[in-house]
Design a protein around this motif. Structure first.
Motif, PDB file in Angstrom:
ATOM      1  N   VAL A 272      36.629  15.228 -11.849  1.00 28.39           N
ATOM      2  CA  VAL A 272      35.221  14.893 -11.622  1.00 28.39           C
ATOM      3  C   VAL A 272      34.420  15.148 -12.896  1.00 28.39           C
ATOM      4  CG1 VAL A 272      33.138  15.487 -10.326  1.00 28.39           C
ATOM      5  CG2 VAL A 272      35.341  15.336  -9.151  1.00 28.39           C
ATOM      6  N   GLY A 273      34.671  16.295 -13.537  1.00 24.44           N
ATOM      7  CA  GLY A 273      33.965  16.606 -14.775  1.00 24.44           C
ATOM      8  C   GLY A 273      34.241  15.594 -15.870  1.00 24.44           C
ATOM      9  N   ASN A 274      35.492  15.154 -15.986  1.00 30.53           N
ATOM     10  CA  ASN A 274      35.828  14.148 -16.997  1.00 30.53           C
ATOM     11  C   ASN A 274      35.090  12.840 -16.756  1.00 30.53           C
ATOM     12  OD1 ASN A 274      37.640  15.698 -18.539  1.00 30.53           O
ATOM     13  ND2 ASN A 274      39.313  15.286 -17.123  1.00 30.53           N
ATOM     14  N   ARG A 275      34.954  12.484 -15.477  1.00 27.58           N
ATOM     15  CA  ARG A 275      34.231  11.253 -15.168  1.00 27.58           C
ATOM     16  C   ARG A 275      32.752  11.399 -15.504  1.00 27.58           C
ATOM     17  NH1 ARG A 275      35.506   6.447 -15.882  1.00 27.58           N
ATOM     18  NH2 ARG A 275      34.442   4.936 -14.570  1.00 27.58           N
ATOM     19  N   VAL A 276      32.203  12.576 -15.251  1.00 30.38           N
ATOM     20  CA  VAL A 276      30.806  12.832 -15.610  1.00 30.38           C
ATOM     21  C   VAL A 276      30.620  12.683 -17.118  1.00 30.38           C
ATOM     22  CG1 VAL A 276      29.000  14.589 -15.723  1.00 30.38           C
ATOM     23  CG2 VAL A 276      30.341  14.307 -13.631  1.00 30.38           C
ATOM     24  N   ILE A 277      31.546  13.248 -17.895  1.00 26.65           N
ATOM     25  CA  ILE A 277      31.460  13.152 -19.354  1.00 26.65           C
ATOM     26  C   ILE A 277      31.430  11.700 -19.805  1.00 26.65           C
ATOM     27  CG2 ILE A 277      32.786  13.531 -21.478  1.00 26.65           C
ATOM     28  CD1 ILE A 277      33.614  16.216 -20.381  1.00 26.65           C
ATOM     29  N   ASP A 278      32.276  10.878 -19.199  1.00 24.66           N
ATOM     30  CA  ASP A 278      32.368   9.477 -19.609  1.00 24.66           C
ATOM     31  C   ASP A 278      31.155   8.661 -19.187  1.00 24.66           C
ATOM     32  OD1 ASP A 278      34.774   9.911 -20.829  1.00 24.66           O
ATOM     33  OD2 ASP A 278      36.000   9.116 -19.191  1.00 24.66           O
TER      34      ASP A 278
ATOM     35  N   ASP B 158      29.439  24.176 -23.419  1.00 21.77           N
ATOM     36  CA  ASP B 158      29.060  23.031 -22.602  1.00 21.77           C
ATOM     37  C   ASP B 158      30.107  22.698 -21.538  1.00 21.77           C
ATOM     38  OD1 ASP B 158      30.852  22.241 -24.577  1.00 21.77           O
ATOM     39  OD2 ASP B 158      30.055  20.210 -24.727  1.00 21.77           O
ATOM     40  N   LYS B 159      31.377  22.927 -21.853  1.00 22.79           N
ATOM     41  CA  LYS B 159      32.432  22.616 -20.877  1.00 22.79           C
ATOM     42  C   LYS B 159      32.408  23.579 -19.696  1.00 22.79           C
ATOM     43  CE  LYS B 159      35.309  20.532 -24.449  1.00 22.79           C
ATOM     44  NZ  LYS B 159      34.245  20.668 -25.460  1.00 22.79           N
ATOM     45  N   PRO B 160      32.354  24.911 -19.907  1.00 21.44           N
ATOM     46  CA  PRO B 160      32.231  25.804 -18.747  1.00 21.44           C
ATOM     47  C   PRO B 160      30.975  25.528 -17.917  1.00 21.44           C
ATOM     48  CG  PRO B 160      32.892  27.053 -20.686  1.00 21.44           C
ATOM     49  CD  PRO B 160      32.556  25.673 -21.155  1.00 21.44           C
ATOM     50  N   VAL B 161      29.883  25.156 -18.592  1.00 18.96           N
ATOM     51  CA  VAL B 161      28.655  24.854 -17.859  1.00 18.96           C
ATOM     52  C   VAL B 161      28.860  23.629 -16.976  1.00 18.96           C
ATOM     53  CG1 VAL B 161      26.273  24.054 -18.102  1.00 18.96           C
ATOM     54  CG2 VAL B 161      27.099  25.964 -19.491  1.00 18.96           C
TER      55      VAL B 161
ATOM     56  N   GLY C  76      31.133  24.556 -14.090  1.00 15.00           N
ATOM     57  CA  GLY C  76      30.368  25.376 -13.158  1.00 15.00           C
ATOM     58  C   GLY C  76      29.381  24.552 -12.350  1.00 15.00           C
ATOM     59  N   SER C  77      28.770  23.555 -12.983  1.00 12.78           N
ATOM     60  CA  SER C  77      27.812  22.701 -12.274  1.00 12.78           C
ATOM     61  C   SER C  77      28.504  21.864 -11.210  1.00 12.78           C
ATOM     62  CB  SER C  77      27.091  21.792 -13.279  1.00 12.78           C
ATOM     63  OG  SER C  77      26.379  22.553 -14.229  1.00 12.78           O
ATOM     64  N   VAL C  78      29.676  21.308 -11.570  1.00 14.10           N
ATOM     65  CA  VAL C  78      30.431  20.514 -10.586  1.00 14.10           C
ATOM     66  C   VAL C  78      30.846  21.392  -9.406  1.00 14.10           C
ATOM     67  CG1 VAL C  78      32.561  19.214 -10.179  1.00 14.10           C
ATOM     68  CG2 VAL C  78      31.237  18.838 -12.281  1.00 14.10           C
TER      69      VAL C  78
ATOM     70  N   LEU D  33      38.001  18.633 -21.044  1.00 16.13           N
ATOM     71  CA  LEU D  33      37.802  19.797 -20.185  1.00 16.13           C
ATOM     72  C   LEU D  33      39.100  20.575 -20.033  1.00 16.13           C
ATOM     73  CD1 LEU D  33      35.548  18.359 -17.347  1.00 16.13           C
ATOM     74  CD2 LEU D  33      34.872  19.783 -19.278  1.00 16.13           C
ATOM     75  N   ARG D  34      40.195  19.860 -20.093  1.00 13.85           N
ATOM     76  CA  ARG D  34      41.520  20.470 -20.012  1.00 13.85           C
ATOM     77  C   ARG D  34      42.281  20.080 -21.265  1.00 13.85           C
ATOM     78  NH1 ARG D  34      46.783  19.410 -18.067  1.00 13.85           N
ATOM     79  NH2 ARG D  34      47.675  21.154 -16.893  1.00 13.85           N
ATOM     80  N   VAL D  35      42.689  21.061 -22.046  1.00 14.91           N
ATOM     81  CA  VAL D  35      43.380  20.774 -23.300  1.00 14.91           C
ATOM     82  C   VAL D  35      44.662  19.996 -22.994  1.00 14.91           C
ATOM     83  CG1 VAL D  35      44.591  21.790 -25.262  1.00 14.91           C
ATOM     84  CG2 VAL D  35      42.433  22.781 -24.471  1.00 14.91           C
ATOM     85  N   PRO D  36      44.848  18.818 -23.579  1.00 17.72           N
ATOM     86  CA  PRO D  36      46.061  18.027 -23.337  1.00 17.72           C
ATOM     87  C   PRO D  36      47.321  18.823 -23.662  1.00 17.72           C
ATOM     88  CG  PRO D  36      44.416  16.689 -24.440  1.00 17.72           C
ATOM     89  CD  PRO D  36      43.892  18.093 -24.449  1.00 17.72           C
ATOM     90  N   GLN D  37      48.320  18.688 -22.811  1.00 16.13           N
ATOM     91  CA  GLN D  37      49.566  19.426 -22.971  1.00 16.13           C
ATOM     92  C   GLN D  37      50.625  18.501 -23.576  1.00 16.13           C
ATOM     93  OE1 GLN D  37      49.450  22.849 -22.118  1.00 16.13           O
ATOM     94  NE2 GLN D  37      47.316  22.161 -22.074  1.00 16.13           N
TER      95      GLN D  37
END
Length: 523
Positions: A51-57, A75-78, A81-83, A247-251
């Motif tokens: 959901v956060g990634n979609r918000v970013i885009d 900004d990422k933790p915020v 946290g908002s989501v 938001l999640r570091v690519p592995q």
């Protein structure tokens, strides 16, 4: 004639309102926890992250800039946290409504789950296929619905036979449902915490970097200005700024890594991490700057990078006539466009980097491979988690940030910053030491000046020059300082004789400009 009295409509008796809100919260948190645990096992984004990634885009550029300006690297933790907070409020409201209208509560929960499912299916950051990526969201949806049904069922008020007075809700059944939800949260949280160590992290620990064929020269004596509080000349990895959309570091474990070089080339190349280790490795100290850096901002750092010259790999692939751009793609599908000439220029020294300050790239800075290009802002050059290089034309594609109003080509602008004193810091009158950094990548800094209040410009002492791709430190002592509140302003001049402009412009579309100033006190 008798009077008839019309009774008021009976209202449905319910359990206490807070039990409904608690039920909604428990169902949602348990579902997300189990879904996150499954995401950890599968190596895909959690429902909240999707959901956060979609918000970013989707959010407009001004809002992104506002978030970076207000929250910086937090900004990422915020956002997460908002989501999460929005989900919790919606879940609590759904549970409360469910005391009287269970179907409405289940409908709201289903809509929230479906929204997470859609965002997971559209999540460009996932390195897995769509089917695997949506599994955590499916788990979250199913668990949340099942638990909410059980909790609300337990909260239905029972009645004694022939008695209109409710006897209360089934506390035993409710407690059992709460315990089940708690167990789901514990299991999901435990999996996420204890099994969340990534394959990429383990892979990085096994990497042994070879010695460079061309090591960087020793840092010149005197490159670090002798002023307490000034930035270290080499920025430690732990302190290096990080601005990206992940938001999640690519592995990306090193043993499964593959770098593809294709497009307008004579021969496509596919290079493993082991292949890169065997290439001619060059070590270079290069200062990186983010376009999000406001005047005097913190998003600039200097490091020693180890990597393969991009120009050599492109020469081996054989660039065809007509190409003018390179489109690079990260493991999380971030696309960046870079002028081809900046990568084929052997003097500039762009690198496919595998090391940073003597160790493998940190996960958050691009492990196992990233690109580093001197003189260009990161959004047009510094691709992290790099997996694809396509030689092409600017007219044939739009990169992530150029679709959001930023220029396709973005050379780093001449800038300077005051590190000491900090805003409103008090300095003793007999020791007013001022210092900072200045940068003009690919050109070099020739002169730095400061002025106090509206006084004349004063030349400062420049620290030793390392190379034209690194920042240069400076310092100055105000010998005849006077007590009171003052303002110090700085400006720089590069080796071509260009003096930094005083005109203030915002970071979009190609970087901020203006003189940095700081107010402080002398006591």
């Amino acid at each position: 004639m008798s009077e008839t009295t019309t009774a008021a409509p009976a209202t449905r008796a319910t359990a206490p309102w807070w039990t409904g809100a608690l039920s909604g919260l428990l169902a949602a948190v348990a579902g997300v926890a189990l879904g996150s645990g499954v995401a950890t096992l599968l190596g895909v984004p959690t429902p909240i992250e999707s959901v956060g990634n979609r918000v970013i885009d989707l959010v407009p550029r001004p809002l992104k800039e506002f978030a970076i300006e207000q929250f910086g690297t937090n900004d990422k933790p915020v956002l997460i946290g908002s989501v999460a907070a929005t989900l919790l409020v919606a879940a609590a409201v759904a549970g409360w409504l469910g005391l009287r209208r269970p179907r409405l509560a289940l409908g709201i929960t289903a809509l929230l789950g479906l929204a997470a499912l859609v965002t997971a299916a559209l999540d460009r950051t996932s390195t897995a296929n769509v089917v695997v990526t949506v599994i955590p969201s499916l788990v979250t949806l199913a668990v949340s619905l099942l638990l909410l049904v059980r909790l609300l069922k337990a909260l239905e008020l029972s009645r004694k036979v022939g008695d209109e007075t409710p006897a209360g809700f089934d506390r035993r059944a409710f407690l059992q449902a709460v315990l089940i939800a708690s167990a789901a949260m514990a299991i999901g949280g435990g999996v996420t915490r204890f099994l969340g160590s990534s394959a990429a992290k383990d892979s990085r620990a096994d990497v042994m970097l070879p010695q460079p064929a061309t090591p960087a020269p020793a840092v010149p004596a005197g490159a670090q200005a002798d002023v307490k509080g000034i930035s270290p000349y080499i920025t430690p990895n732990r302190d290096f700024y990080r601005i990206d959309t992940a938001l999640r570091v690519p592995q990306v474990p090193a043993d499964t890594f593959n770098l593809r070089i294709h497009g307008m080339v004579e021969k496509e190349l596919n290079l493993s991490f082991e292949d890169l280790l065997k290439e001619r490795l060059v070590e270079s100290r290069i200062t990186l700057t983010c376009v999000s850096n406001e005047v005097g901002g913190p998003y600039v750092g200097n490091a020693a990078w180890l990597g393969v010259p991009v120009a050599e790999l492109l020469a081996r692939a054989g660039v065809k006539d007509g190409a003018d751009a390179v489109k690079t793609t990260s493991a999380d599908d971030m696309t960046i466009g870079t002028p081809l000439e900046a990568l084929t220029d052997t003097e500039r020294g762009a690198l496919i980097a595998i090391g940073m300050n003597g160790e493998p790239l940190p996960l958050e800075h691009g492990f196992p491979v990233r690109m580093v290009v001197p003189g260009l802002y990161g959004y047009v050059s510094a691709t992290k988690w790099l997996v694809d290089i396509e030689v092409t034309k600017f007219s044939d594609f739009k990169a992530y940030w150029t679709t959001r109003g930023y220029d396709a080509e973005a050379p780093i602008k001449l800038s300077s910053r005051i590190d000491v004193p900090k805003a409103f810091e008090a300095l003793p009158r007999d020791n007013v030491r001022i210092g900072g950094v200045a940068w003009a990548q690919s050109v070099g800094i020739e002169r730095v000046e400061v002025k106090i209040d509206d006084g004349d410009w004063q030349d400062v002492d420049l620290a030793a020059q390392d190379n034209v791709n690194t920042w240069r430190q400076w310092s100055w002592t105000w010998e005849d300082a006077t007590e009171g509140t003052h303002q110090v302003t700085v400006r720089a001049t590069d080796a071509d004789g260009t003096t930094q402009t005083s005109d203030r412009v915002p970071i979009a579309p190609d970087g901020s400009t203006g003189w940095h100033n700081v107010r402080f006190r002398v006591e």
